[in-house]
Design a protein around this motif. Sequence first.
Motif, PDB file in Angstrom:
ATOM      1  N   SER A  35      15.875   5.599 -10.161  1.00  9.68           N
ATOM      2  CA  SER A  35      15.127   6.687  -9.766  1.00  9.68           C
ATOM      3  C   SER A  35      14.183   6.425  -8.600  1.00  9.68           C
ATOM      4  O   SER A  35      13.599   7.435  -7.963  1.00  9.68           O
ATOM      5  N   ILE A  36      13.793   5.082  -8.444  1.00 13.20           N
ATOM      6  CA  ILE A  36      12.802   4.720  -7.454  1.00 13.20           C
ATOM      7  C   ILE A  36      13.573   4.902  -5.975  1.00 13.20           C
ATOM      8  O   ILE A  36      14.609   4.034  -5.931  1.00 13.20           O
ATOM      9  N   VAL A  37      13.254   5.556  -5.175  1.00  7.86           N
ATOM     10  CA  VAL A  37      13.978   5.631  -3.786  1.00  7.86           C
ATOM     11  C   VAL A  37      13.160   5.526  -2.565  1.00  7.86           C
ATOM     12  O   VAL A  37      13.834   5.331  -1.462  1.00  7.86           O
ATOM     13  N   VAL A  38      11.780   5.420  -2.881  1.00 11.85           N
ATOM     14  CA  VAL A  38      10.795   5.149  -1.532  1.00 11.85           C
ATOM     15  C   VAL A  38       9.607   4.363  -2.105  1.00 11.85           C
ATOM     16  O   VAL A  38       9.125   4.400  -3.117  1.00 11.85           O
ATOM     17  N   TRP A  39       9.468   3.218  -1.322  1.00  7.88           N
ATOM     18  CA  TRP A  39       8.205   2.398  -1.482  1.00  7.88           C
ATOM     19  C   TRP A  39       7.440   2.918  -0.501  1.00  7.88           C
ATOM     20  O   TRP A  39       7.392   3.064   0.547  1.00  7.88           O
ATOM     21  N   VAL A  40       5.916   2.827  -0.911  1.00  9.87           N
ATOM     22  CA  VAL A  40       4.768   3.108  -0.115  1.00  9.87           C
ATOM     23  C   VAL A  40       3.983   2.250  -0.238  1.00  9.87           C
ATOM     24  O   VAL A  40       3.103   1.906  -1.125  1.00  9.87           O
ATOM     25  N   PRO A  41       3.735   1.235   0.861  1.00  4.61           N
ATOM     26  CA  PRO A  41       2.954   0.135   0.765  1.00  4.61           C
ATOM     27  C   PRO A  41       1.495   0.503   0.902  1.00  4.61           C
ATOM     28  O   PRO A  41       0.602  -0.132   0.313  1.00  4.61           O
ATOM     29  N   PHE A  42       1.086   1.632   1.701  1.00  4.54           N
ATOM     30  CA  PHE A  42      -0.286   1.899   2.006  1.00  4.54           C
ATOM     31  C   PHE A  42      -0.508   3.428   1.820  1.00  4.54           C
ATOM     32  O   PHE A  42       0.348   4.283   2.121  1.00  4.54           O
ATOM     33  N   ASN A  43      -1.651   3.825   1.482  1.00  2.00           N
ATOM     34  CA  ASN A  43      -1.957   5.218   1.391  1.00  2.00           C
ATOM     35  C   ASN A  43      -3.258   5.384   2.147  1.00  2.00           C
ATOM     36  O   ASN A  43      -4.280   4.894   2.067  1.00  2.00           O
ATOM     37  N   GLU A  44      -3.199   6.382   3.429  1.00  2.00           N
ATOM     38  CA  GLU A  44      -4.334   6.949   3.977  1.00  2.00           C
ATOM     39  C   GLU A  44      -5.127   5.735   4.776  1.00  2.00           C
ATOM     40  O   GLU A  44      -6.216   5.631   4.460  1.00  2.00           O
ATOM     41  N   ALA A  45      -4.558   4.527   5.045  1.00  2.00           N
ATOM     42  CA  ALA A  45      -5.323   3.336   5.347  1.00  2.00           C
ATOM     43  C   ALA A  45      -6.322   2.727   4.600  1.00  2.00           C
ATOM     44  O   ALA A  45      -7.216   2.124   5.044  1.00  2.00           O
ATOM     45  N   TRP A  46      -6.166   3.103   3.328  1.00  2.00           N
ATOM     46  CA  TRP A  46      -6.934   2.593   2.286  1.00  2.00           C
ATOM     47  C   TRP A  46      -6.644   1.056   2.111  1.00  2.00           C
ATOM     48  O   TRP A  46      -5.559   0.572   1.440  1.00  2.00           O
ATOM     49  N   GLY A  47      -7.428   0.140   2.728  1.00  2.00           N
ATOM     50  CA  GLY A  47      -7.149  -1.414   2.834  1.00  2.00           C
ATOM     51  C   GLY A  47      -5.997  -1.753   3.509  1.00  2.00           C
ATOM     52  O   GLY A  47      -5.658  -2.903   3.566  1.00  2.00           O
ATOM     53  N   GLN A  48      -5.616  -1.014   4.600  1.00  2.00           N
ATOM     54  CA  GLN A  48      -4.273  -1.149   5.209  1.00  2.00           C
ATOM     55  C   GLN A  48      -4.786  -2.203   6.067  1.00  2.00           C
ATOM     56  O   GLN A  48      -5.630  -2.397   6.742  1.00  2.00           O
ATOM     57  N   PHE A  49      -3.630  -3.013   6.065  1.00  2.00           N
ATOM     58  CA  PHE A  49      -3.656  -4.292   7.292  1.00  2.00           C
ATOM     59  C   PHE A  49      -2.446  -4.837   7.724  1.00  2.00           C
ATOM     60  O   PHE A  49      -1.291  -4.569   7.015  1.00  2.00           O
ATOM     61  N   LYS A  50      -2.088  -5.213   8.744  1.00  2.00           N
ATOM     62  CA  LYS A  50      -0.960  -5.866   9.311  1.00  2.00           C
ATOM     63  C   LYS A  50       0.113  -4.810   8.853  1.00  2.00           C
ATOM     64  O   LYS A  50       1.207  -5.184   8.254  1.00  2.00           O
ATOM     65  N   THR A  51       0.152  -3.658   9.349  1.00  2.00           N
ATOM     66  CA  THR A  51       1.167  -2.544   8.999  1.00  2.00           C
ATOM     67  C   THR A  51       2.530  -2.801   9.313  1.00  2.00           C
ATOM     68  O   THR A  51       3.420  -2.865   8.615  1.00  2.00           O
ATOM     69  N   LYS A  52       2.750  -3.320  10.547  1.00  2.00           N
ATOM     70  CA  LYS A  52       4.304  -3.777  10.895  1.00  2.00           C
ATOM     71  C   LYS A  52       4.696  -4.763  10.291  1.00  2.00           C
ATOM     72  O   LYS A  52       5.999  -4.795   9.505  1.00  2.00           O
ATOM     73  N   GLU A  53       3.798  -5.873   9.618  1.00  2.00           N
ATOM     74  CA  GLU A  53       4.462  -7.061   9.151  1.00  2.00           C
ATOM     75  C   GLU A  53       4.746  -6.516   7.812  1.00  2.00           C
ATOM     76  O   GLU A  53       5.799  -6.986   7.132  1.00  2.00           O
TER      77      GLU A  53
END
Length: 610
Positions: free
Chosen positions: A438-456
């Motif tokens: 059932s899981i079809v999408v992974w979402v590492p970050f939401n709205e830059a909350w604690g977001q870091f090293k996005t590309k990596e």
Amino acid sequence: MKYNFLSLIFFLVLASVVQAQTINTNPILTSWATDVNSNLPLPEYPRPQMERDSWQNLNGQWEYTILDKGAELPEDFVGKITVPFPVESYLSNVMQSVGAEKELWYQRTFTIENSQRRGRVLLHFGGVDWEAEVFVNGESVGTHQGGYDPFSFDIKDYLQRGKDQEITVRVWDPSDDGPQPRGKQVNQPRGIWYTPVTGIWQTVWLEFVPENFITKVKINPDWDNGSFLVETMAEVGAGEFKVEVRLLEDDELVVQGTLGEELVLTIPNPKSWSPDNPYLYDLEISLKQGNKLIDKVKSYSALRKISIGYDENGMQVMELNGQPLFQYGPLDQGWWPDGLYTAPTDEALLFDIEKTKELGFNMIRKHVKVEPSRWYYHCDRLGMLVWQDMPSGDMGNVWESKPGIYRKGLNRERTSQSEEIFKTEWKAIMDAFHHFPSIVVWVPFNEAWGQFKTKEITEWTQQHDPSRLVNSASGGNFELEGNKLVGDIFDVHNYPDPVMPSPDLFGKVNILTLGEYGGLGLPVENHTWQEKDNWGYQSFKNQEELWKRYQQLIDDLKLLLPKGLAAAVYTQTTDVEVEVNGLMTYDRKVIKFPVEAMRKLHEGLYLKNF
């Protein structure tokens, strides 16, 4: 989130208000609260992706105490707590805050028979927030950090003679005083931030396995070839071992191979899994030494493929099993007024998914929280697509404005310890829940909350699990790589009206989605977390006004589909604490919308695809 003017005013007012109370000691209750057996709540087998018959549920009455951080193993406890409900929750029978300066201790005894000692004895925890040290008969067995991934210890060598054994668990959870993933938990709940969750919040259980036993089964569906790719991992001693995989249908299929080898199980006349036809295949995986059966587990899987396709205008779309499918579902927080992170019963856990399906949605975005395995199992059974967020943590981003590009944040500078905590837990979550089709999408970050090293982080996520799409940053802080955004999806948030990313920017090299919108609020008397000061992004006085406005939102949403919008997420499944944006009230006793009419309204969103 991208807000309209009224929403902005609300958040400016909200920022000036600090709510001192951390625990609501008189919450509304769901109908399932009275069904909870405090001596054995949530008795169901907790790991449907790899099932054995030999197990023992340890939920129920434990001793507890709360001591200063760093205290020694306690000799005395102050009362009883109902596991696995968080200590702050009504169903725990404690309803007490803990905080970063304290630690929560649990203890209980259990009985083990001589016949159960013949192999290994595994002590499993479905989820403990956040740091847990486990003792058996006074000896430390190990420590685990991570509030959302399951873990276990082999405790056979710590068992004493006789039947009665003792488990003690120390838990430390700094909530929003620490950098760890925590989702929406804060010490001072307000607005979109909710009551802290500390301690054991999923099932605790024992499993009795042979000396040589299967530790993990990884099943990858190969939809293009009508096959399952099955990899079995085991803890074994000397000798040669082989694996047998059996498909449990009328015409049984069997394939054998060496332990650790990826076995291919090809199915004649394969059946695809989809929201309309959620067909599951039952599997049996055996560990053998020669012709002798050593260990056996039951599992299941589904043939499905999530991929990127193109519409007639060359815009990227999401395809399921080679066909375009507009994905539409609610933002699902997964909170309960009586159990907080923990649903009162398995029936309650199932209820939200069933109602979401009845209302005509085909997807759920599980928002900055991870659910117990049984939740995903129910999604698999019912045919509900899932976007899975990584729980956010270590907040404090600086925001900027990039007109016309929807790029609103800067990468956060996190300490090496904070980065390692995030990476370790994100990998553990992806590994633990890889199984569920059932899981079809992974979402590492939401709205830059604690977001870091996005590309990596995004590229590592794509490499670690190439079988799913990756939404790098739902609603904010995108990074460019050449002429496209990092990740597969360009996702914006807007309240209350639907919008879409500009097709002129990255429309033909990224999937365009609306990751959050709506948030229409209606407080229902006698069904709110508190009597007054409840809120929605746009509030209404009655269900008729609410339904009329929602129909307008859907009419506006439909106009975006021909322009290339591939998915949308409506906020939200239920009210949560002071938020009254739900399709249902927080206690699940009132559905605010006409079910059949809403289902028919949503059907129009899917017609363009077929």
